[in-house]
Write an enzyme that holds these catalytic residues in place. Structure first.
Site, PDB file in Angstrom:
ATOM      1  CG  ASP A 200      -1.930   1.015   1.312  1.00  0.00           C
ATOM      2  OD1 ASP A 200      -2.812   0.976   0.454  1.00  0.00           O
ATOM      3  OD2 ASP A 200      -1.886   1.879   2.218  1.00  0.00           O
ATOM      4  CD  GLU A 254      -2.179   2.455  -3.653  1.00  0.00           C
ATOM      5  OE1 GLU A 254      -3.299   2.867  -3.975  1.00  0.00           O
ATOM      6  OE2 GLU A 254      -1.752   2.507  -2.480  1.00  0.00           O
ATOM      7  CG  ASP A 327      -8.331   3.021  -3.365  1.00  0.00           C
ATOM      8  OD1 ASP A 327      -9.014   2.992  -2.319  1.00  0.00           O
ATOM      9  OD2 ASP A 327      -7.135   2.686  -3.409  1.00  0.00           O
TER      10      ASP A 327
HETATM   11  C1  GLC Z   1      -4.238   3.049  -0.680  1.00  0.00           C
HETATM   12  C2  GLC Z   1      -5.453   2.166  -0.552  1.00  0.00           C
HETATM   13  C3  GLC Z   1      -6.580   3.008  -0.054  1.00  0.00           C
HETATM   14  C4  GLC Z   1      -6.208   3.560   1.304  1.00  0.00           C
HETATM   15  C5  GLC Z   1      -4.906   4.353   1.244  1.00  0.00           C
HETATM   16  C6  GLC Z   1      -4.363   4.616   2.613  1.00  0.00           C
HETATM   17  O1  GLC Z   1      -4.385   4.004  -1.660  1.00  0.00           O
HETATM   18  O2  GLC Z   1      -5.735   1.524  -1.752  1.00  0.00           O
HETATM   19  O3  GLC Z   1      -7.791   2.304   0.008  1.00  0.00           O
HETATM   20  O4  GLC Z   1      -7.229   4.395   1.765  1.00  0.00           O
HETATM   21  O5  GLC Z   1      -3.910   3.632   0.551  1.00  0.00           O
HETATM   22  O6  GLC Z   1      -3.961   3.427   3.216  1.00  0.00           O
END
Ligand code: GLC
Length: 560
Positions: A200, A254, A327
């Site tokens: 993440d 990500e 998201d």
């Molecule tokens: C990422 C996740 C999202 C979350 C954020 C903070 O973007 O996909 O759902 O709110 O990180 O952890």
């Protein structure tokens, strides 16, 4: 350990557990619900499940605020249920990927509770700073979810940094003990048999020394230039790689603000830090940077983004292909047409499933679920949605602001999975934790199972085909008519095969002509959304008609 790169031949499926399937009637999805549906997941021909967080959490950001990294939430059935799902998935040849959320923890995590009391060794596990002499926060950074990025803590008498919600305190990754904790967490799950991690917002874990003020030109994300791709990011990821190398696992990073060139810094080279990257660019077909700043959907923009990634990573890294996740609002409602829901769903599926990379399907995408639109902001659950509503465009009339919510809210794609036309769409026998989309009597798995022409069966066929055809794995990518606003046409080409993917992107019928050198009567139509003939040069396409042709070079043997 010798790596097999199994993920390159795989298709993934994402489960957002809260809304997948509730087995015990408390209205919240759970792991025994997933267990019941493992055969369904297998029937999609997917090879791995990525679970959004399953850890104990106060759910300020639905699991992305972790309270314990080495346990499974009781709400989801606890560790016993998880092990059952893990074994059940493995028995079916499905791998399991966990979400690793280590940029921040919940403020209810025991580390944070000890840190706020100043207890060792946790004192410096988080990013604590004194305020400025006038008592204001240490710098001007914005949180991406809730106001300023600093929260004053009376117990400790200092501010802590939170790039996301107030209840998501950023870990201090510069502290070697924190990095050791991350490695311990990785080993814990990998030793249990988990097959990898989706990491993440991993590109945010290293903050610039001194935490300087962010540029004023970044109005809603001030400071991001000082924590995105920070100074020690690559070093830390390499440290984690040492652990990961002991296992044949996958890592998916990500990364907001990612370009293909930058992606290669993570996934290119001989010993890449990560294997796949989630970039946000393919979500920008109808917005600038975030869905909140909306513009009408542009197929041309989307095509050019796809082309840039296909070409940019070719031979150097491996793409991660997605259209939806938890998201972003549902893609048919954004890039397709709710009026031609099934047809546009098929066009979207073919558009991405035949590109090079590892595709992922988000729960409900395969049946064409659409975005929910609730009447008032009070009916929404997501912290970011609620915050954006109260913070931006506050002078606009309510109607306009609600339209922005419909176009941007993450809740749009977090409604319960629609299993059948029965009560609560077959998601729960209790009261669902969140609204079920009222279209479930027309949009559900059970009906689509019965219909050979359904979107669900189209997904199955497309996934099956992509695995069967070497050209999808190896072939080059060429986009035709990049500036055509109503047509997506691309070619995948290998030594002996050519694949032509043609999706018409319009609510009206139109003539489609193929490029010179193609003769449709010599190709095999391997996937189609409609009936209808074609001549050598093309055909009259129905609204959103999709066709995939395979051309086999007779002089060359078929590749296996
Ligand atoms: C990422 C996740 C999202 C979350 C954020 C903070 O973007 O996909 O759902 O709110 O990180 O952890």
């Amino acid at each position: 350990m010798e790596r097999t790169f199994w993920y390159r031949d795989s298709v993934f499926y994402q489960i957002w557990p809260r809304s997948f399937r509730d087995s015990d009637g408390d209205g919240v999805g759970d792991l025994m619900g997933v267990y019941e549906k493992l055969d369904y997941i297998k029937s999609l021909h997917v090879d791995a499940i990525w679970f959004s967080p399953l850890y104990p959490s106060p759910n300020a950001d639905y699991g992305y605020d972790v309270m314990d990294y080495m346990d499974i939430s009781g709400e989801y059935g606890g560790m016993g249920a998880f092990k059952k799902v893990l074994d059940g998935a493995h028995e079916r040849g499905i791998r399991v990927i966990m979400d690793l959320v280590v940029n921040h923890t919940s403020d209810e995590h025991p580390w944070f509770l000890a840190s706020r009391r100043g207890e060792e060794p946790y004192r410096d596990y988080y990013i604590w700073r004194k305020g400025k002499p006038d008592g204001s926060p240490p710098n001007n950074w914005d949180s991406l979810f809730e106001g300023k990025a600093w929260q004053f803590d009376a117990e400790r008498g200092e501010y802590y940094l939170h790039l996301f919600a107030i209840k998501q305190a950023d870990l201090n990754m510069d502290n070697p003990r924190v990095r050791e904790e991350v490695k311990k967490i990785m080993r814990f799950w990998l030793d249990m048999g988990v097959d990898g991690f989706r990491e993440d917002v991993i590109t945010f874990i290293s903050k610039k020394e001194g935490l300087p003020d962010g540029s004023r030109l970044m109005p809603a994300a001030r400071g991001i230039n000082h924590y995105s791709n920070g100074p020690h990011l690559h070093e830390y990821l390499m440290e984690f790689r040492d652990v990961l190398d002991e296992y044949d696992c996958v890592t998916i990073g990500e990364a907001p603000l990612l370009t293909p060139r930058r992606a290669l810094e993570f996934i290119g080279g001989k010993r890449p830090e990560l294997d796949l990257m989630i970039s946000f660019e393919c979500m920008e077909g109808d917005c600038i940077s975030q869905e909140y700043i909306h513009h009408p959907f542009s197929l041309v923009k989307l095509k050019l983004i796809w082309e840039r990634w296909q070409r940019g990573l070719r031979g150097k890294g491996w793409n991660f292909l997605y259209l939806e996740n938890h998201d972003h609002p549902r893609v048919i409602s954004r890039y397709g047409s709710e009026k031609f829901r099934v047809e546009s769903g098929k066009a979207l599926a073919a558009a991405y499933l035949f590109q090079q990379g590892t595709p992922i399907i988000y729960q409900g995408q395969e049946i064409g679920m659409t975005s929910i639109r609730l009447e008032s902001i009070d009916q929404y659950e997501d912290v970011q949605t609620i915050h954006n509503y109260h913070r931006y465009f506050t002078k606009e009339p309510t109607e306009k602001r609600m339209q922005r919510v419909w176009q941007s809210s993450r809740d749009a794609a977090r409604t319960p999975m629609q299993w059948d036309a029965g009560e609560n769409a077959g998601f729960t026998s209790g009261k669902p934790w969140f609204r079920v989309n009222p279209n479930y009597p027309e949009v559900n798995v059970a009906d689509q199972e019965e219909d050979s022409g359904s979107l669900l069966n189209f997904y199955r066929e497309a996934v099956r085909l992509r695995k069967e055809l070497p050209v999808v794995h190896y072939g080059s990518f060429r986009l035709f008519r990049p500036l055509d606003k109503k047509l997506l046409m691309y070619e995948r080409r290998s030594k002996s095969q050519r694949l032509l993917v043609i999706c018409s992107w319009s609510d009206s019928a139109m003539r489609v002509n193929v490029p010179r050198g193609y003769d449709l009567t010599r190709g095999k139509l391997i996937l189609r959304s409609h009936g209808g003939e074609a001549d050598k040069n093309g055909y009259t396409a129905q609204p959103w008609e999709t066709r995939v042709y395979l051309f086999q070079d007779r002089k060359k043997p078929a590749e296996v």
